[in-house]
Write a protein that holds these residues in place. Structure first.
Motif, short mmCIF file in Angstrom:
data_model
loop_
_atom_site.label_atom_id
_atom_site.label_comp_id
_atom_site.label_asym_id
_atom_site.label_seq_id
_atom_site.Cartn_x
_atom_site.Cartn_y
_atom_site.Cartn_z
N GLU A 1 43.60 18.94 -8.09
CA GLU A 1 42.49 18.37 -7.31
C GLU A 1 41.25 18.28 -8.19
O GLU A 1 40.44 19.20 -8.25
CB GLU A 1 42.22 19.22 -6.08
N VAL A 2 41.12 17.16 -8.88
CA VAL A 2 39.99 16.91 -9.78
C VAL A 2 39.49 15.49 -9.54
O VAL A 2 40.29 14.56 -9.40
CB VAL A 2 40.38 17.08 -11.26
N ARG A 3 38.18 15.33 -9.49
CA ARG A 3 37.59 14.01 -9.30
C ARG A 3 36.34 13.87 -10.14
O ARG A 3 35.59 14.84 -10.32
CB ARG A 3 37.27 13.77 -7.82
N LEU A 4 36.11 12.67 -10.67
CA LEU A 4 34.91 12.37 -11.46
C LEU A 4 33.98 11.46 -10.67
O LEU A 4 34.42 10.59 -9.94
CB LEU A 4 35.28 11.67 -12.77
N GLY A 5 32.68 11.67 -10.88
CA GLY A 5 31.73 10.71 -10.37
C GLY A 5 30.84 11.26 -9.28
O GLY A 5 31.00 12.39 -8.83
N PRO A 6 29.85 10.42 -8.90
CA PRO A 6 29.54 9.12 -9.47
C PRO A 6 28.81 9.22 -10.81
O PRO A 6 28.21 10.26 -11.11
CB PRO A 6 28.64 8.47 -8.42
N ARG A 7 28.86 8.15 -11.61
CA ARG A 7 28.26 8.13 -12.94
C ARG A 7 26.74 8.14 -12.85
O ARG A 7 26.15 7.44 -12.03
CB ARG A 7 28.73 6.89 -13.71
N GLU A 8 26.13 8.94 -13.75
CA GLU A 8 24.68 8.96 -13.89
C GLU A 8 24.35 8.41 -15.28
O GLU A 8 24.80 8.95 -16.29
CB GLU A 8 24.15 10.38 -13.72
N SER A 9 23.59 7.35 -15.34
CA SER A 9 23.32 6.67 -16.61
C SER A 9 22.38 7.48 -17.50
O SER A 9 21.37 8.00 -17.03
CB SER A 9 22.73 5.30 -16.35
N ILE A 10 22.73 7.58 -18.77
CA ILE A 10 21.83 8.09 -19.79
C ILE A 10 21.24 6.92 -20.57
O ILE A 10 20.04 6.86 -20.84
CB ILE A 10 22.56 9.06 -20.74
#
Length: 278
Positions: A114-123
């Motif tokens: 159970e792993v999830r990415l996001g949401p993306r934060e812009s650099i």
């Protein structure tokens, strides 16, 4: 053929001689299968600080694997990802490539699957970026801006705090020393590895070689460059300590990585073999 318990393998050579081999599972080498596709090759990878996840950067996105089983547990689509880096706390990923420089929260469930990415934060949203490198404390990240012949440096949590190191034509590879004092930049279609002093933003040294990648040791005492040979340099004095034999493929710039204690160096010496150096 194999025995029913898969522990033995028997075979016959051209002459009527029967041989039997006992099979053992390697604890030092494993493969992590990736689904077939047009954009399968990985550009780089990283291991989470707790050793439970592997993140790999692909042209179509980022894949996370469970280290214990080798299973893919998450995929996040992102365009042309070249670098993927775990932050020291293990709860964020930083990605970089022509799709931009960004950070992704890592959300974990009760089980490793159970792993999830996001949401993306812009650099930084910039089509000209390639590889990136981060300081040991995860505070700063440097990225190669090959379209503008420079290295851009951002504070990860406050991206507006930034500066650039110029000028290095065709820059592609970048290495941040873990202590944050130095940046090394390398090229693909040009020559030389350049050493930058972060505090003064000045170019300190150019190491003469062709296309090359570079990496600092975790204790920030050594710099290793990978071109047609592996060269180890003393940080600060910038003098060569020794070098390893030339790679089989002279045009191949192999990936290089240190063990956490700075004692062992793993190098991709060609597309087919690797080397461990003390």
């Amino acid at each position: 053929r194999f025995s029913s318990n898969a522990q033995w393998l028997a075979g016959v050579a051209r002459r009527p001689v029967l041989g039997k081999f006992e099979l053992s599972t390697s604890v030092g080498f494993r493969r992590f299968p990736v689904a077939l596709g047009e954009r399968r090759g990985a550009w780089s990878l990283d291991v989470s600080p707790d050793g439970k996840l592997i993140a790999a950067a692909y042209s179509d996105g980022v894949r996370l694997f469970d280290f214990a089983t080798g299973r893919e547990v998450a995929f996040q689509a992102t365009d042309q990802c070249r670098s993927v880096i775990f932050r020291p706390e293990g709860n964020q990923l930083v990605t970089c490539g022509p799709g931009g420089l960004g950070r992704w929260p890592i959300e974990r469930g009760a089980s490793p699957a159970e792993v999830r990415l996001g949401p993306r934060e812009s650099i930084r949203d910039d089509k000209g970026l390639l590889y990136a490198s981060m300081t040991g404390d995860g505070h700063w990240v440097a990225a190669a801006d090959y379209k503008r012949d420079r290295v851009v440096v951002h504070e990860v949590n406050h991206p507006a705090n930034r500066f650039a190191l110029t000028n290095h034509a065709d820059v592609q590879h970048v290495a941040f020393s873990p202590d944050g004092r130095w940046v090394a930049s390398g090229t693909w279609h040009n020559r030389g590895v350049r050493i930058w002093d972060v505090a003064s933003r000045r170019l300190l040294k150019e190491l003469p070689m062709g296309r090359a990648a570079a990496i600092f040791s975790p204790d920030s005492r050594l710099l290793v460059t990978s071109s047609d040979r592996i060269q180890v340099w003393e940080v600060g004095a910038w003098r060569e300590l020794y070098q390893a034999p030339k790679a089989i493929e002279s045009e191949f710039v192999g990936l290089i990585v240190f063990s956490p204690d700075s004692r062992i160096l793993a190098t991709g010496r060609s597309r087919r073999w690797m080397q461990l150096l003390e």
